[in-house]
Design a protein around this motif. Structure first.
Motif, PDB file in Angstrom:
ATOM      1  N   THR A   1       0.837  -1.198   0.000  1.00 19.12           N
ATOM      2  CA  THR A   1       0.000   0.000   0.000  1.00 19.12           C
ATOM      3  C   THR A   1       0.873   1.249   0.000  1.00 19.12           C
ATOM      4  N   LYS A   2       0.312   2.321  -0.556  1.00 21.85           N
ATOM      5  CA  LYS A   2       1.000   3.611  -0.547  1.00 21.85           C
ATOM      6  C   LYS A   2       0.676   4.396   0.721  1.00 21.85           C
ATOM      7  N   ASP A   3      -0.277   3.921   1.499  1.00 23.36           N
ATOM      8  CA  ASP A   3      -0.746   4.610   2.690  1.00 23.36           C
ATOM      9  C   ASP A   3       0.290   4.494   3.815  1.00 23.36           C
ATOM     10  N   ARG A   4       1.152   5.489   3.907  1.00 25.01           N
ATOM     11  CA  ARG A   4       2.251   5.486   4.874  1.00 25.01           C
ATOM     12  C   ARG A   4       1.739   5.454   6.312  1.00 25.01           C
ATOM     13  N   GLU A   5       0.642   6.156   6.564  1.00 25.53           N
ATOM     14  CA  GLU A   5       0.098   6.189   7.924  1.00 25.53           C
ATOM     15  C   GLU A   5      -0.437   4.820   8.336  1.00 25.53           C
TER      16      GLU A   5
ATOM     17  N   SER B   1      -1.331  -8.412   9.224  1.00 26.24           N
ATOM     18  CA  SER B   1      -2.049  -7.228   9.715  1.00 26.24           C
ATOM     19  C   SER B   1      -2.452  -6.309   8.567  1.00 26.24           C
ATOM     20  N   LEU B   2      -1.544  -6.110   7.621  1.00 31.81           N
ATOM     21  CA  LEU B   2      -1.884  -5.277   6.466  1.00 31.81           C
ATOM     22  C   LEU B   2      -3.021  -5.908   5.664  1.00 31.81           C
ATOM     23  N   PHE B   3      -2.956  -7.210   5.502  1.00 31.20           N
ATOM     24  CA  PHE B   3      -4.003  -7.904   4.765  1.00 31.20           C
ATOM     25  C   PHE B   3      -5.356  -7.663   5.431  1.00 31.20           C
ATOM     26  N   LYS B   4      -5.407  -7.798   6.746  1.00 31.95           N
ATOM     27  CA  LYS B   4      -6.660  -7.580   7.477  1.00 31.95           C
ATOM     28  C   LYS B   4      -7.132  -6.141   7.349  1.00 31.95           C
TER      29      LYS B   4
ATOM     30  N   GLU C   1      -1.484  -3.140  -5.604  1.00 30.79           N
ATOM     31  CA  GLU C   1      -0.528  -2.360  -6.384  1.00 30.79           C
ATOM     32  C   GLU C   1       0.829  -2.515  -5.720  1.00 30.79           C
ATOM     33  N   PHE C   2       1.595  -3.492  -6.160  1.00 33.14           N
ATOM     34  CA  PHE C   2       2.890  -3.814  -5.575  1.00 33.14           C
ATOM     35  C   PHE C   2       3.913  -2.864  -6.168  1.00 33.14           C
ATOM     36  N   MET C   3       4.421  -1.957  -5.372  1.00 30.61           N
ATOM     37  CA  MET C   3       5.320  -0.927  -5.889  1.00 30.61           C
ATOM     38  C   MET C   3       6.725  -1.480  -6.087  1.00 30.61           C
ATOM     39  N   GLU C   4       7.453  -0.860  -6.970  1.00 29.26           N
ATOM     40  CA  GLU C   4       8.797  -1.312  -7.247  1.00 29.26           C
ATOM     41  C   GLU C   4       9.707  -1.022  -6.056  1.00 29.26           C
TER      42      GLU C   4
END
Length: 194
Positions: free
Chosen positions: A44-48, A85-88, A106-109
């Motif tokens: 994820t791009k969501d840094r928070e 945890s991220l998956f959930k 979206e798997f970032m490089e």
């Protein structure tokens, strides 16, 4: 010899954590934070969100410290917690996660790049990153864990909760695709300069 010392230091920290040593907990948290954050950015791009998940994972680590298997690898343990945890969290947010797979994320490089020793390494590197980004998402994840986190196939299987043979297949296919695509791009690049 150095690797053995690092392993012993990590083992000692892990043992101290299990006995409730807050300094050991702080050292483990500091040591693994960047690794966990970089791994979270693959999903994820969501840094928070990533920071929250890491904070929660470290809290779980502290709360369950007495019940952790003494032979558990700290890095693997934390990577598994972060992934699950991220998956959930992403499921809760109804982001493109389906069937317990991360395939649609979206798997970032990777931020780092492969070291290529050539005059045009910057251009070649950009092309390689493009090819990496165009691989299937699970191949990207396996390659990241293998080459950027230096995990064994067994460790990757444990983190991703898949069979060891699946890891080997994903690695083989990912590297084969990269090799073929990169070869064609390099050949085109060389021919274009002629």
């Amino acid at each position: 010899m150095k690797l053995t010392q690092v392993h012993l230091d990590e083992r000692e920290l892990w043992d101290r954590l299990k006995s409730g040593d807050t300094n050991a907990f702080g050292q483990i948290s500091t040591h693994y934070y960047r690794i966990l954050f970089d791994y979270g950015r693959k999903f994820t791009k969501d840094r928070e969100l990533i920071k929250d998940v890491i904070q929660d994972a470290l809290l779980v680590l502290w709360q369950k410290r007495a019940h952790i298997n003494p032979d558990e690898n700290a890095k693997l343990y934390l990577l598994k917690i972060i992934r699950n945890s991220l998956f959930k969290e992403l499921q809760k947010q109804h982001l493109r996660v389906a069937d317990g797979q991360f395939d649609e994320l979206e798997f970032m490089e990777p931020e780092e790049s492969f070291i290529i020793s050539a005059e045009s390494s910057q251009q070649m590197n950009a092309k390689l990153q493009l090819h990496l980004k165009n691989l299937p998402k699970r191949q990207q994840e396996v390659l990241f864990l293998k080459f950027y986190q230096d995990l064994s196939n067994d460790q990757i299987a444990e983190v991703m909760n898949i069979h060891r043979q699946s890891v080997a297949n994903l690695l083989h296919n990912g590297l084969r695709l990269l090799k073929n695509r990169f070869f064609l791009t390099t050949l085109y690049f060389i021919l274009a300069r002629c």
